[in-house]
Motif scaffolding. Structure first.
Motif, mmCIF file in Angstrom:
data_model
loop_
_atom_site.group_PDB
_atom_site.id
_atom_site.type_symbol
_atom_site.label_atom_id
_atom_site.label_comp_id
_atom_site.label_asym_id
_atom_site.label_seq_id
_atom_site.Cartn_x
_atom_site.Cartn_y
_atom_site.Cartn_z
ATOM 1 N N ASN A 191 -3.824 -3.187 -5.633
ATOM 2 C CA ASN A 191 -3.822 -1.799 -5.151
ATOM 3 C C ASN A 191 -4.375 -0.866 -6.226
ATOM 4 O OD1 ASN A 191 -1.346 -3.404 -4.201
ATOM 5 N ND2 ASN A 191 -1.682 -1.958 -2.544
ATOM 6 N N LEU A 223 1.292 -5.021 -7.729
ATOM 7 C CA LEU A 223 0.457 -3.905 -7.278
ATOM 8 C C LEU A 223 -0.878 -3.800 -8.024
ATOM 9 C CD1 LEU A 223 3.172 -1.137 -6.734
ATOM 10 C CD2 LEU A 223 2.093 -2.641 -5.046
ATOM 11 N N ASN A 257 0.835 -1.213 0.000
ATOM 12 C CA ASN A 257 0.000 0.000 0.000
ATOM 13 C C ASN A 257 0.866 1.258 0.000
ATOM 14 O OD1 ASN A 257 -2.502 -1.295 -0.063
ATOM 15 N ND2 ASN A 257 -2.559 -1.490 2.167
#
Length: 194
Positions: free
Chosen positions: A177, A174, A59
């Protein structure tokens, strides 16, 4: 005293959880004009967070990617020869990819070398200090002991793909995310319309 120890422990823990952004591979596509200016596209395949620890800091790394590179000017600051820079993130083959498109005024901006008008275009791939290794190109790789890609002197389009080699054992893609961020952006836009 106990409170001071807790604060110091939290501070040390936060300092030890520094992550890093990396990618699986990069693809460089360079279109040259006769004056050696041109346009380029660099594609970053499978953008990941990597850490020396098993703690998930993806994150934080995604926030850094957005704040400094996508929405910020870190890329432009690190590469002053890039002009009219466009950046985007997208999903491809179930991984997060990034792409930058830009124009440039000289070969040096894209790290291409040409000794004189009769010399080939040259690009050095990897070094003992680099984690990038040659994968493929539309040029000719000189030799393993001399990692330089060569293109004929009249080439107009140069392509090279490299992979990133990392000794860090904890990497997280990612894409998740990015999907959360994308969903938040879409909900924010819907709320503005109401």
């Amino acid at each position: 005293m106990r409170r001071l120890l807790i604060i110091l422990s939290i501070l040390l823990l936060s300092l030890s959880l520094n992550g890093c952004l990396t990618v699986e591979s990069k693809e460089y596509r360079i279109k040259l004009k006769s004056d050696h200016s041109g346009e380029a596209v660099i594609k970053f395949v499978n953008i990941m967070s990597e850490a020396d620890d098993t703690v998930d800091i993806s994150n934080d790394d995604f926030q850094q990617l957005m704040e400094f590179y996508i929405q910020g000017n870190q890329l432009e600051n690190e590469n002053p020869g890039f002009h009219s820079v466009k950046k985007r993130l997208f999903e491809e083959n179930d991984v997060l990819c990034g792409e930058i498109t830009f124009s440039f005024d000289s070969l040096a901006a894209v790290r291409i070398f040409k000794y004189d008008g009769d010399s080939p275009f040259m690009y050095a791939v990897g070094s003992p200090l680099s984690s990038e290794q040659y994968v493929e190109s539309n040029g000719l790789l000189a030799r393993e002991w001399m990692p330089v890609v060569l293109w004929p002197k009249d080439s107009k389009e140069l392509y090279i793909k490299t992979k990133i080699v990392s000794e860090v054992s904890f990497q997280r893609g990612l894409l998740k995310n990015y999907k959360v961020w994308q969903s938040q952006q879409q909900s924010g836009q819907r709320q503005k319309k109401q």
